[in-house]
Enzyme design. Structure first.
Site, mmCIF file in Angstrom:
data_model
loop_
_atom_site.group_PDB
_atom_site.id
_atom_site.type_symbol
_atom_site.label_atom_id
_atom_site.label_comp_id
_atom_site.label_asym_id
_atom_site.label_seq_id
_atom_site.Cartn_x
_atom_site.Cartn_y
_atom_site.Cartn_z
ATOM 1 N N LYS A 1 1.032 13.341 5.861
ATOM 2 C CA LYS A 1 1.030 12.636 4.580
ATOM 3 C C LYS A 1 1.761 13.474 3.542
ATOM 4 C CE LYS A 1 -1.917 10.186 1.282
ATOM 5 N NZ LYS A 1 -1.111 8.946 1.396
ATOM 6 N N SER B 1 -3.892 1.534 -3.451
ATOM 7 C CA SER B 1 -3.706 2.788 -2.732
ATOM 8 C C SER B 1 -4.541 2.824 -1.468
ATOM 9 C CB SER B 1 -4.094 3.969 -3.631
ATOM 10 O OG SER B 1 -5.422 3.816 -4.091
ATOM 11 N N ASN B 2 -5.513 1.931 -1.378
ATOM 12 C CA ASN B 2 -6.420 1.915 -0.231
ATOM 13 C C ASN B 2 -6.944 0.498 -0.065
ATOM 14 O OD1 ASN B 2 -8.934 2.264 1.357
ATOM 15 N ND2 ASN B 2 -8.469 4.424 1.149
ATOM 16 N N GLY C 1 -2.701 8.520 -3.288
ATOM 17 C CA GLY C 1 -2.776 7.387 -4.200
ATOM 18 C C GLY C 1 -4.208 6.946 -4.437
ATOM 19 N N HIS D 1 -6.328 14.393 4.166
ATOM 20 C CA HIS D 1 -5.535 13.511 5.016
ATOM 21 C C HIS D 1 -4.830 14.329 6.101
ATOM 22 C CE1 HIS D 1 -5.993 10.713 1.594
ATOM 23 N NE2 HIS D 1 -5.798 9.771 2.495
ATOM 24 N N HIS D 2 -4.173 13.609 7.023
ATOM 25 C CA HIS D 2 -3.436 14.230 8.113
ATOM 26 C C HIS D 2 -2.229 15.005 7.583
ATOM 27 C CE1 HIS D 2 -0.420 11.017 7.658
ATOM 28 N NE2 HIS D 2 -1.469 10.212 7.492
ATOM 29 N N GLY E 1 0.823 -1.202 0.000
ATOM 30 C CA GLY E 1 0.000 0.000 0.000
ATOM 31 C C GLY E 1 0.855 1.250 0.000
#
Length: 235
Positions: A151, A116-117, A157, A147-148, A91
């Site tokens: 990242k 990617s997930n 992705g 996202h946080h 991932g």
């Protein structure tokens, strides 16, 4: 008695690596035989041998490597899997074109799955985006991912994978990225036409969903013929 699937966790010190180590103990039929991270302070932790990245080649035999690391650490673990004939689940995002070509080359020798997930919800979202793009020719397609703050890659992705799903049926996606707080992961795919729009949204609130999905993929990928698999192939 069924022999357990032997796992190597690559990127073991990261958030995903820690979740994988914790949750693997809850899934029957899986055994973590090695954890690999950039540097090692303790050789054995909770019964699992730990190896520094520089010691990767010394890892014991394993059936599947699960990799959640960084692009600069990606090449050695993929090469080791291809050399040993072990399956590969990854991932890691932000891969270069050359690294994607290496995945394609390795898929002729080993079963591998890059995603990617790893959440079930995103696998379904991917299908819904494909269907919407096919049914709504000419509509605008916009993808917003959040996202946080730690990242590094943007767009994510997952956003790029969703965009590829839209492109397969003629849409031209545009991207926007938000980095804020400790957001685990949110993806909005919006199709806009004259006077109306459709929004498809997935929100992750717990990183464990990705780790559980990767462990499920590893268990289902072990022993399969060589090839490049998608998450939906092993659900």
């Amino acid at each position: 008695m069924t022999t357990p699937v032997r796992l190597l966790i690559h990127g073991a010190s990261g958030r995903m690596g820690q979740a994988l180590l914790r949750l693997a103990t809850e899934r029957p039929g899986l055994q973590v035989v090695a954890a690999v991270q950039r540097k090692v302070d303790q050789r054995v932790l909770d019964g699992v041998p730990h190896f520094a990245s520089s010691e990767l080649a010394a890892a014991p035999a394993f059936d599947v490597a699960i990799d959640f690391s960084l692009p600069e650490a990606f090449d050695p673990v993929l090469a080791l899997c291809a050399e040993r004939g072990s399956a590969f689940v990854s991932g890691t995002t932000g891969l270069s074109g050359a690294q994607r070509e290496a995945l394609e080359t390795a898929s002729a020798r080993i079963p591998l799955l890059w995603a990617s997930n790893f959440s079930l919800g995103v696998a379904i979202l991917d299908e819904l985006v494909e269907r919407a793009a096919a049914a709504l020719p000419g509509w605008d397609c916009d993808i917003v991912e959040s996202h946080h703050t730690r990242k590094k890659d943007a767009p994510s992705g997952t956003a790029l994978s969703l965009g590829a799903a839209a492109e397969r049926n003629g849409a031209t996606p545009r991207y926007a990225s938000i980095r804020a707080g400790d957001i685990v992961g949110e993806h909005l795919v919006q199709f806009s036409g004259a006077g109306e729009r459709i929004e498809l949204v997935h929100r992750a609130t717990n990183r464990d969903i990705f780790a559980r999905g990767a462990l499920h993929a590893a268990a289902r990928l072990a022993g399969r013929p060589p090839g490049a698999y998608r998450l939906r192939d092993v659900l």
